[in-house]
Design an enzyme around this catalytic site. Sequence first.
Site, PDB file in Angstrom:
ATOM      1  N   HIS A 219      -5.801   2.700   1.302  1.00  0.00           N
ATOM      2  CA  HIS A 219      -5.062   3.864   1.803  1.00  0.00           C
ATOM      3  C   HIS A 219      -5.742   4.513   3.029  1.00  0.00           C
ATOM      4  O   HIS A 219      -5.106   4.741   4.046  1.00  0.00           O
ATOM      5  CB  HIS A 219      -4.909   4.930   0.712  1.00  0.00           C
ATOM      6  CG  HIS A 219      -4.371   4.383  -0.582  1.00  0.00           C
ATOM      7  ND1 HIS A 219      -3.424   3.400  -0.635  1.00  0.00           N
ATOM      8  CD2 HIS A 219      -4.652   4.686  -1.878  1.00  0.00           C
ATOM      9  CE1 HIS A 219      -3.131   3.131  -1.904  1.00  0.00           C
ATOM     10  NE2 HIS A 219      -3.869   3.889  -2.672  1.00  0.00           N
TER      11      HIS A 219
ATOM     12  N   ASP B  67       0.906  -1.150   0.000  1.00  0.00           N
ATOM     13  CA  ASP B  67       0.000   0.000   0.000  1.00  0.00           C
ATOM     14  C   ASP B  67       0.939   1.191   0.000  1.00  0.00           C
ATOM     15  O   ASP B  67       1.589   1.475   1.016  1.00  0.00           O
ATOM     16  CB  ASP B  67      -0.878   0.009   1.252  1.00  0.00           C
ATOM     17  CG  ASP B  67      -1.833   1.180   1.239  1.00  0.00           C
ATOM     18  OD1 ASP B  67      -1.424   2.289   0.822  1.00  0.00           O
ATOM     19  OD2 ASP B  67      -2.998   1.016   1.626  1.00  0.00           O
ATOM     20  N   HIS B  68       1.052   1.877  -1.135  1.00  0.00           N
ATOM     21  CA  HIS B  68       2.145   2.842  -1.233  1.00  0.00           C
ATOM     22  C   HIS B  68       1.990   4.006  -0.249  1.00  0.00           C
ATOM     23  O   HIS B  68       2.939   4.718   0.028  1.00  0.00           O
ATOM     24  CB  HIS B  68       2.342   3.323  -2.682  1.00  0.00           C
ATOM     25  CG  HIS B  68       1.326   4.319  -3.146  1.00  0.00           C
ATOM     26  ND1 HIS B  68       0.069   3.957  -3.563  1.00  0.00           N
ATOM     27  CD2 HIS B  68       1.392   5.666  -3.266  1.00  0.00           C
ATOM     28  CE1 HIS B  68      -0.597   5.053  -3.914  1.00  0.00           C
ATOM     29  NE2 HIS B  68       0.179   6.098  -3.751  1.00  0.00           N
TER      30      HIS B  68
HETATM   31  C1  BG6 Z   1      -3.728   4.681  -6.302  1.00  0.00           C
HETATM   32  C2  BG6 Z   1      -5.092   4.764  -6.944  1.00  0.00           C
HETATM   33  O1  BG6 Z   1      -3.666   3.615  -5.403  1.00  0.00           O
HETATM   34  O2  BG6 Z   1      -3.472   5.886  -5.604  1.00  0.00           O
HETATM   35  C3  BG6 Z   1      -5.214   5.972  -7.841  1.00  0.00           C
HETATM   36  O3  BG6 Z   1      -5.336   3.590  -7.702  1.00  0.00           O
HETATM   37  C4  BG6 Z   1      -4.812   7.226  -7.112  1.00  0.00           C
HETATM   38  O4  BG6 Z   1      -6.539   6.100  -8.351  1.00  0.00           O
HETATM   39  C5  BG6 Z   1      -3.461   7.040  -6.416  1.00  0.00           C
HETATM   40  O5  BG6 Z   1      -4.748   8.290  -8.037  1.00  0.00           O
HETATM   41  C6  BG6 Z   1      -3.143   8.218  -5.525  1.00  0.00           C
HETATM   42  O6  BG6 Z   1      -1.832   8.108  -5.055  1.00  0.00           O
HETATM   43  P1  BG6 Z   1      -1.028   9.401  -4.588  1.00  0.00           P
HETATM   44  O7  BG6 Z   1       0.267   8.849  -4.058  1.00  0.00           O
HETATM   45  O8  BG6 Z   1      -0.869  10.268  -5.792  1.00  0.00           O
HETATM   46  O9  BG6 Z   1      -1.875  10.045  -3.536  1.00  0.00           O
END
Ligand code: BG6
Length: 515
Positions: A263, A200-201
Amino acid sequence: MSQTHRHPFLNGLSKHRGAPPTVLVIFGASGDLTQRKLIPAIANLALDNLLPSEFHFIGFGRTPVSDADFRTLSKEAIESHSRRSIIDDVWERIRPQFSYHAGDYGAADAFKALADRIHEMEKQRDSHFQLLFYISTPPGVFSSIIRNLGLSGLASHGADSDHPARVIIEKPFGHDLESARELNRTLRSHFREDQIYRIDHYLGKETVQDLLVQRFANAIFEPIWNREYVSCVQVTVAEQLGVGSRAGYYDQSGALRDMIQNHAMQLVSLTAMEPPVSLDPESIRDEKVKVLKAIQPLDLRNSEGDAVRAQYREGLIEGQRVHGYKQENGVPAGSSTETYAALRLFINNWRWKGVPFYVRSGKRMARRTSEIAIQFKRPPGILFSEGNRFDLSPNIMVIRVQPDEGVTLLLNSKVPGLETRTQPVKMHFNYATTYGSNTPEAYERLILDAMVGDSTLFIRGDETEESWRIITPVLEHWEALDARGLETYSAGSWGPLAAERLLWEHKHEWRRPGP
Ligand code: BG6
């Protein structure tokens, strides 16, 4: 303490010295994520000298591409997407370590050929490589890849050593509780849990890691971090972007699956968890799972329940007119997919009983903002209460996950002057001012952690299932309703009016995050 039980906070970046010779294989090599995030992350790790001295990267994809062409494509990806420009010397050093392997994800012989190739590399260098498999493909082929890694023997490579093969698996991890369980079963029939790294980044973001430090390295928060002092918690993950070119994926997913199940729920668990007994990965993940287990099932009554969904209409973003969701390329005309979702959650435990956790996420919102706001109870209205001389706000601690990373505390203060008037003021801590702005990207941290066997910032199997347990009834309820009850909001706004309703009962209001 063994290498696998160390934590990034304890180890710092010196831990890369512990990474043995490694082969990283990325499935989905020509995909968007690999090009935009993963390859630039590898280059940045190389720039910081954080890759093991013996490191090889194999891009695995369906389309036949020569090694030379793959290297050119990788260089272009780095030039277009890296947070820093990569010095020529660094690129020349890592270029020969990049190669490509073409094959079908369902074809056993493609994996056998990959295994032969890796064994050959080991033989030539008279070295044992740790294998790291990164599955970054569309979810439809996750299971085939996992099975083929098992059947080819790649999954058990080094299984009894200190450096067993590991698999990093991208989202979406299932599309509901049952499919997540099924994916866990498939994974566990070929890998042990300690070899599985569900990504989960958001957990790789600096500010998200800092949440644990803010909470547990400061003594002033713990005594007030509970239902005695906290009135509500608001978690916002808002984007300005629309669905872009990802309509095919997004229309099947929607905001609840795409952003909230993973997230936003991670932000909730880190905010609400008890202090872990230590910083080892299992202690932290145990506490996060307990929070998810304590979240009570949502009330799904249509106009009074705990969930609101909506879809964006045409509107203005930064003064530019943008399409509504249904007019976006690739979105079916009658789509009832939500691009905004808001939930009211209650955590039934000693610390949080009765405190609403409001969670929302949407595309095409007024600003790109992810933040966690802890709103404290108001002081008794005895001293500064009469008339409108006293503009009192509840105290709020805002953890700004992105952009403009930092922490803000909202306090009431006296306006200078002979008359006693009050006004809310902000106390700011900004990452950029304090530390400079070039912090590592989430994927740099996560790839490095997987390489040294640190799973703290990855999701455990039971965690993902608990999160789906909360979300799946909402999805099923909305699916049954189809478009009935689906609200709309103008692109560029803060979402539908109906979402305000979730907060009225407890006399709260959504925050309008601003600079
Ligand atoms: C991803 C989603 O996990 O996270 C995307 O699939 C979203 O839809 C993205 O745009 C958002 O990531 P960040 O790091 O730009 O907030």
